[in-house]
Write a protein that holds these residues in place. Structure first.
Motif, PDB file in Angstrom:
ATOM      1  N   ARG A 148      43.439  24.133  94.563  1.00 39.25           N
ATOM      2  CA  ARG A 148      44.495  23.198  95.303  1.00 39.25           C
ATOM      3  C   ARG A 148      45.823  23.305  94.966  1.00 39.25           C
ATOM      4  NH1 ARG A 148      39.876  19.143  94.782  1.00 39.25           N
ATOM      5  NH2 ARG A 148      41.247  17.960  93.418  1.00 39.25           N
ATOM      6  N   ASP A 149      46.200  24.219  94.046  1.00 43.00           N
ATOM      7  CA  ASP A 149      47.691  24.543  93.633  1.00 43.00           C
ATOM      8  C   ASP A 149      48.232  23.352  93.150  1.00 43.00           C
ATOM      9  OD1 ASP A 149      48.023  26.957  94.729  1.00 43.00           O
ATOM     10  OD2 ASP A 149      48.278  26.297  96.825  1.00 43.00           O
ATOM     11  N   GLN A 150      47.194  22.546  92.312  1.00 42.24           N
ATOM     12  CA  GLN A 150      47.640  21.668  91.589  1.00 42.24           C
ATOM     13  C   GLN A 150      47.991  22.225  89.944  1.00 42.24           C
ATOM     14  OE1 GLN A 150      45.602  17.355  92.477  1.00 42.24           O
ATOM     15  NE2 GLN A 150      44.140  19.121  92.067  1.00 42.24           N
ATOM     16  N   LYS A 151      49.092  21.413  89.314  1.00 38.56           N
ATOM     17  CA  LYS A 151      49.064  21.985  87.925  1.00 38.56           C
ATOM     18  C   LYS A 151      48.767  20.808  86.728  1.00 38.56           C
ATOM     19  CE  LYS A 151      52.541  25.650  89.139  1.00 38.56           C
ATOM     20  NZ  LYS A 151      54.108  25.892  88.787  1.00 38.56           N
ATOM     21  N   PHE A 152      48.499  21.263  85.663  1.00 31.80           N
ATOM     22  CA  PHE A 152      48.023  20.465  84.628  1.00 31.80           C
ATOM     23  C   PHE A 152      48.653  21.173  83.377  1.00 31.80           C
ATOM     24  CE2 PHE A 152      45.091  20.102  87.874  1.00 31.80           C
ATOM     25  CZ  PHE A 152      44.630  18.989  88.020  1.00 31.80           C
ATOM     26  N   VAL A 153      49.140  20.237  82.304  1.00 32.33           N
ATOM     27  CA  VAL A 153      49.402  20.752  81.065  1.00 32.33           C
ATOM     28  C   VAL A 153      47.961  20.628  79.830  1.00 32.33           C
ATOM     29  CG1 VAL A 153      50.852  20.497  79.028  1.00 32.33           C
ATOM     30  CG2 VAL A 153      51.565  20.408  81.243  1.00 32.33           C
ATOM     31  N   PHE A 154      47.772  21.627  79.453  1.00 32.02           N
ATOM     32  CA  PHE A 154      46.621  21.696  78.505  1.00 32.02           C
ATOM     33  C   PHE A 154      47.265  21.980  76.968  1.00 32.02           C
ATOM     34  CE2 PHE A 154      43.132  23.470  76.175  1.00 32.02           C
ATOM     35  CZ  PHE A 154      42.099  22.907  76.589  1.00 32.02           C
ATOM     36  N   ARG A 155      47.076  21.057  76.367  1.00 28.85           N
ATOM     37  CA  ARG A 155      47.771  20.909  74.985  1.00 28.85           C
ATOM     38  C   ARG A 155      46.846  21.261  73.886  1.00 28.85           C
ATOM     39  NH1 ARG A 155      52.968  18.608  73.994  1.00 28.85           N
ATOM     40  NH2 ARG A 155      53.113  17.495  71.703  1.00 28.85           N
ATOM     41  N   LEU A 156      46.877  22.044  73.086  1.00 30.00           N
ATOM     42  CA  LEU A 156      46.208  22.382  71.779  1.00 30.00           C
ATOM     43  C   LEU A 156      46.718  21.832  70.492  1.00 30.00           C
ATOM     44  CD1 LEU A 156      44.688  25.761  72.493  1.00 30.00           C
ATOM     45  CD2 LEU A 156      43.418  23.792  72.307  1.00 30.00           C
ATOM     46  N   ASN A 157      46.246  20.892  69.913  1.00 35.46           N
ATOM     47  CA  ASN A 157      47.178  20.271  68.743  1.00 35.46           C
ATOM     48  C   ASN A 157      46.785  20.895  67.256  1.00 35.46           C
ATOM     49  OD1 ASN A 157      46.520  17.991  66.394  1.00 35.46           O
ATOM     50  ND2 ASN A 157      48.716  18.065  67.123  1.00 35.46           N
ATOM     51  N   TYR A 158      47.867  21.521  66.383  1.00 34.79           N
ATOM     52  CA  TYR A 158      47.594  22.254  65.274  1.00 34.79           C
ATOM     53  C   TYR A 158      48.026  21.221  64.051  1.00 34.79           C
ATOM     54  CZ  TYR A 158      46.919  26.278  68.001  1.00 34.79           C
ATOM     55  OH  TYR A 158      46.261  27.463  68.823  1.00 34.79           O
ATOM     56  N   GLY A 159      48.204  19.986  64.221  1.00 38.78           N
ATOM     57  CA  GLY A 159      48.566  19.139  63.045  1.00 38.78           C
ATOM     58  C   GLY A 159      49.226  18.139  63.565  1.00 38.78           C
ATOM     59  N   SER A 160      50.001  17.350  62.460  1.00 37.50           N
ATOM     60  CA  SER A 160      50.617  15.993  62.796  1.00 37.50           C
ATOM     61  C   SER A 160      51.884  15.919  62.111  1.00 37.50           C
ATOM     62  CB  SER A 160      49.605  14.845  62.698  1.00 37.50           C
ATOM     63  OG  SER A 160      50.571  13.771  62.831  1.00 37.50           O
ATOM     64  N   GLN A 161      52.908  15.556  62.590  1.00 39.86           N
ATOM     65  CA  GLN A 161      54.364  15.428  61.721  1.00 39.86           C
ATOM     66  C   GLN A 161      54.562  14.053  61.387  1.00 39.86           C
ATOM     67  OE1 GLN A 161      58.024  17.181  63.749  1.00 39.86           O
ATOM     68  NE2 GLN A 161      56.773  17.720  65.369  1.00 39.86           N
ATOM     69  N   ILE A 162      53.540  13.234  61.634  1.00 42.71           N
ATOM     70  CA  ILE A 162      53.736  11.809  61.387  1.00 42.71           C
ATOM     71  C   ILE A 162      52.397  11.290  60.391  1.00 42.71           C
ATOM     72  CG2 ILE A 162      55.342  11.125  63.074  1.00 42.71           C
ATOM     73  CD1 ILE A 162      53.247   9.927  64.711  1.00 42.71           C
TER      74      ILE A 162
END
Length: 333
Positions: free
Chosen positions: A48-62
């Protein structure tokens, strides 16, 4: 490696129930978007020509155990501001990927340009800092009430690999040692603790903004905390931030205009904002420069490497750069 991950994402999103939760149609394409030291981001396009951000986490800065969950909760709290991406899906089971997954709304815009977007930046900060959080929402966030001591404690951890590192120059070590000593002698937690608190981003470089012709967003929420607004304001105008992704520094006139608009929008005292920034800037610079030292010392061990970031860090930890910046705030190194 990236192509393998793209295919894994496509396979992962074949789950129709998952896509329904995101209001996502069948996946048409997955493309690389950007990466930091602790995350890798992709754009998912559907039929449907929608876009999404797919985020892979590799650790935490906090140092949070469930980093993606922490970000998801913060983004839910931030939704009423209208200035941040909506969180759509969280998976920190690591049942499919070895990393936490966060799917977010994809927002339009380009990175902030300091000489033309300062007014929009003031509006973005005001919308976020004006949010009134419930007790339950505050409890979902890390709280920083002793921000001078917090920066010292943070710097102490960051500097652990620096002291014995052969990758960090002697000049850089002298800068970091001198600044740390100055900050130890000028802690004033009580001054900031008695002021009002708000949700702050703490990572406000130009690439973490998206600006359109008539609106703007702040998009990267890896390190939000509940604290004094000075954390965002100081970092936003620090040369270690403006020069992170651009070649710009802010003039006194630009800073004055930005603070005037922000004060008007938040009902703040401009004088107190100026005083806060003057007092806190060395502590912000301690965090920024200590992080640079840590990155240089541990660069070869990073799961994600970025040479541009490495070179910026090396530039900041020179006397040519650091000495005049620190002297503006009474710090002699």
């Amino acid at each position: 490696m990236t192509n393998d991950i793209k295919q894994q994402i496509i396979n992962y999103l074949a789950n129709e129930t998952l896509r329904e939760k995101c209001n996502m149609a069948e996946v048409k394409d997955v493309s690389f978007l950007a990466q930091g030291e602790y995350n890798r981001n992709f754009v998912v396009s559907d039929t449907r020509d929608q876009k999404f951000v797919f985020r892979l986490n590799y650790g935490s800065q906090i140092n949070v155990v469930k980093q993606a969950r922490y970000e998801f909760n913060a983004l839910k709290i931030l939704e009423p501001s209208g200035r941040t991406p909506k969180p759509l899906y969280l998976d920190d089971s690591k049942a499919y990927f070895d990393h936490d997954i966060l799917i977010e709304q994809f927002l339009p815009g380009e990175p902030l340009v300091y000489h033309q977007d300062l007014s929009e930046a003031a509006k973005i900060f005001a919308a976020i800092h004006n949010l009134k959080l419930t007790t339950e929402e505050i409890q979902l966030l890390k709280q920083e009430n002793n921000i001078c001591s917090d920066r010292l404690n943070e710097a102490k951890r960051l500097l652990e690999p620096v002291h014995g590192s052969q990758q960090v120059t002697d000049d850089a070590k002298q800068i970091l040692t001198g600044l740390y000593k100055w900050c130890v002698e000028h802690v004033d937690d009580g001054y900031f603790a008695k002021q009002s608190q708000c949700l702050v981003n703490t990572e406000v470089n130009s690439n973490n903004f998206l600006i359109t012709d008539d609106f703007g967003y702040l998009i990267d929420w890896e390190k939000p905390v509940y604290s004094n607004s000075v954390q965002d304001l100081t970092q936003f105008m620090s040369p270690t931030t403006t020069l992170w992704r651009t070649e710009e520094t802010l003039s006194d006139q630009q800073i004055d205009g930005f603070l005037t608009e922000y004060a008007d929008l938040t009902g703040s005292s401009k004088k107190q904002l100026v005083d806060n920034i003057s007092l806190y800037m060395p502590f912000l610079l301690l965090r920024a420069l200590s992080w640079c030292g840590m990155l240089i010392a541990t660069y070869d061990q990073k799961p994600i490497q970025n040479e541009e970031i490495l070179h910026r860090c090396q530039k900041f930890l020179t006397f040519k750069f650091s000495k005049p910046v620190l002297e503006q705030y009474g710090v002699q190194i």
